[in-house]
Motif scaffolding. Sequence first.
Motif, PDB file in Angstrom:
ATOM      1  N   GLY A  87     -18.430 -66.424  60.999  1.00 17.07           N
ATOM      2  CA  GLY A  87     -17.940 -67.686  61.530  1.00 17.07           C
ATOM      3  C   GLY A  87     -16.434 -67.799  61.591  1.00 17.07           C
ATOM      4  O   GLY A  87     -15.900 -68.856  61.944  1.00 17.07           O
ATOM      5  N   ALA A  88     -15.706 -66.717  61.257  1.00 14.88           N
ATOM      6  CA  ALA A  88     -14.240 -66.770  61.281  1.00 14.88           C
ATOM      7  C   ALA A  88     -13.714 -67.018  62.692  1.00 14.88           C
ATOM      8  O   ALA A  88     -12.651 -67.617  62.869  1.00 14.88           O
ATOM      9  N   PHE A  89     -14.442 -66.554  63.685  1.00 12.98           N
ATOM     10  CA  PHE A  89     -14.070 -66.775  65.085  1.00 12.98           C
ATOM     11  C   PHE A  89     -15.322 -66.625  65.924  1.00 12.98           C
ATOM     12  O   PHE A  89     -16.374 -66.178  65.438  1.00 12.98           O
ATOM     13  N   THR A  90     -15.235 -67.011  67.194  1.00 13.71           N
ATOM     14  CA  THR A  90     -16.376 -66.920  68.090  1.00 13.71           C
ATOM     15  C   THR A  90     -16.862 -65.473  68.184  1.00 13.71           C
ATOM     16  O   THR A  90     -16.066 -64.567  68.463  1.00 13.71           O
ATOM     17  N   GLY A  91     -18.140 -65.271  67.925  1.00 15.81           N
ATOM     18  CA  GLY A  91     -18.697 -63.927  67.979  1.00 15.81           C
ATOM     19  C   GLY A  91     -18.834 -63.274  66.624  1.00 15.81           C
ATOM     20  O   GLY A  91     -19.458 -62.211  66.495  1.00 15.81           O
ATOM     21  N   ALA A  92     -18.236 -63.880  65.575  1.00 14.78           N
ATOM     22  CA  ALA A  92     -18.349 -63.314  64.221  1.00 14.78           C
ATOM     23  C   ALA A  92     -19.667 -63.772  63.608  1.00 14.78           C
ATOM     24  O   ALA A  92     -19.724 -64.756  62.857  1.00 14.78           O
ATOM     25  N   GLN A  93     -20.740 -63.072  63.935  1.00 15.92           N
ATOM     26  CA  GLN A  93     -22.084 -63.479  63.522  1.00 15.92           C
ATOM     27  C   GLN A  93     -22.391 -63.127  62.074  1.00 15.92           C
ATOM     28  O   GLN A  93     -23.219 -63.763  61.424  1.00 15.92           O
ATOM     29  N   THR A  94     -21.716 -62.083  61.569  1.00 13.25           N
ATOM     30  CA  THR A  94     -21.955 -61.657  60.185  1.00 13.25           C
ATOM     31  C   THR A  94     -20.626 -61.236  59.553  1.00 13.25           C
ATOM     32  O   THR A  94     -19.614 -61.064  60.239  1.00 13.25           O
ATOM     33  N   ASP A  95     -20.638 -61.067  58.235  1.00 13.29           N
ATOM     34  CA  ASP A  95     -19.461 -60.506  57.558  1.00 13.29           C
ATOM     35  C   ASP A  95     -19.266 -59.064  58.012  1.00 13.29           C
ATOM     36  O   ASP A  95     -20.241 -58.352  58.290  1.00 13.29           O
TER      37      ASP A  95
END
Length: 480
Positions: free
Chosen positions: A212-220
């Motif tokens: 969730g850090a940016f759009t598209g960051a679905q996982t760590d």
Amino acid sequence: MARILIIDDDHEVCETMESLITRLTHQCDTAHTLDAGLRLARKTDYDVIFLDVRLPDGNGLEILPKIMAMSAPPEVIILTGKGDPDGAELAIKGGVWDYLLKPSSVREISLTLGRALKYHDEKAGQNRQGTLDLSGVVGESPSIKASFNLLAQAARSDSNVLITGQTGTGKELFASTIHENSKRKANNFVVVDCAGLTESLLESTLYGHRKGAFTGAQTDRIGLVKLADGGTLFLDEVGEMPLSMQKAFLRVLQERTYRPVGDTREQTSNFRLVAATNRDLDEMVTKGEFRQDLLYRIKTMHIHLPPLMQRPEDIRALCIFRVQQLCKQYGMEPKTFGSDFHPALASYTWPGNVRELFNILERAVVSASNEKTLYAMHLPRELRIQIAKAQIERMTGSDVASETGETQDDAPARKIGLDIFEDIFDQKLPTLRDFKGMAEKVYLGELIRQCDGDLPRILKASKLSRSHFYSLLKKYGLSL
């Protein structure tokens, strides 16, 4: 007891130095010319060489690369009567131990010699502890041997290393070789292509990110800096790193701590940095395109790889190495080289360096297929055209046409023909039958190339019958 060589044309200096060295219980030899000194250096394993700059047959700095390319190079101390700042810079870049001006005191010479011998002994001890694995790097030229020596130093240390050189000179290969010979070899060698990533992607790729850090960051995601923990982080084309990112990376390099994108907690990574670039970072610093403090950090050790055109004596060894690799890779029988193969490659300038050479060799091996010998005709057509044009420019001249009564247009072809046949005098002569076969095969290959594989044009130009032409193709394993 050490072995010392003095190369100096001043007989009085030689006698004084020899007396001093003998009193220190070392063996000493003297030479008064570069040629004599180099002959002695090649016959005897000296620990230290005192080298004058101005000698009757040249400048002492000219033989430095040859001395440094020896299997166990001695330490070189320059001892000269005239101070020359540029000469001192060249000498130090060439790997000399010290640069002394005449007259130097007995104490100064004794101290410098003692330190050089101590360093030489320690270096020899390190070399005995473990032999470097240089199976992937090839070369015998003085310039590449100097780079090998620096590679060995880098492998034994944990310092940051900057590798510079033109595209295709083998910077990543050197970096991985340093890693494979270092104490970190059991851990990861992680490559980051700074030129292939945007600024936002580069930050996420290096440090990782949280979901969730940016759009598209679905996982760590774990960053490459963390993957390199305990191993080596290789920043390829570091000169392409955005200026805005350089400050943040400088802190990572200093503290070995970083923060993933979208995270509030800092993490640590004990990586060793090796960076590479084909750009002039000093010039970029002057233009404000690269941070000077970051350059200082990444340039603890500096290895420069010379372009291939500056070490043409390595082309043959590189060819043998790569063709052996390719034959094994493709499951082919080992191949040999025709007498025209290496001379053809030696006449090319290699703007793409070793990478281009290896690409050309692979195409030649594929072209030769199951044939046992590689000839110049197996090289790619565009390369042969460039080589032919270079030969024409080099060999054409009005004297050829005037001596033979030929037109200027006829002279180049005649000269190229003469050049091809002169090659046979550089080696043991083949049998007449073998030579005719080689010449016939070369002719057929060039005939097909010049006629673009057009059969009617081929038959007209060669005056061969269709059946005879096809029988020759079958005989030599050629095809249209």
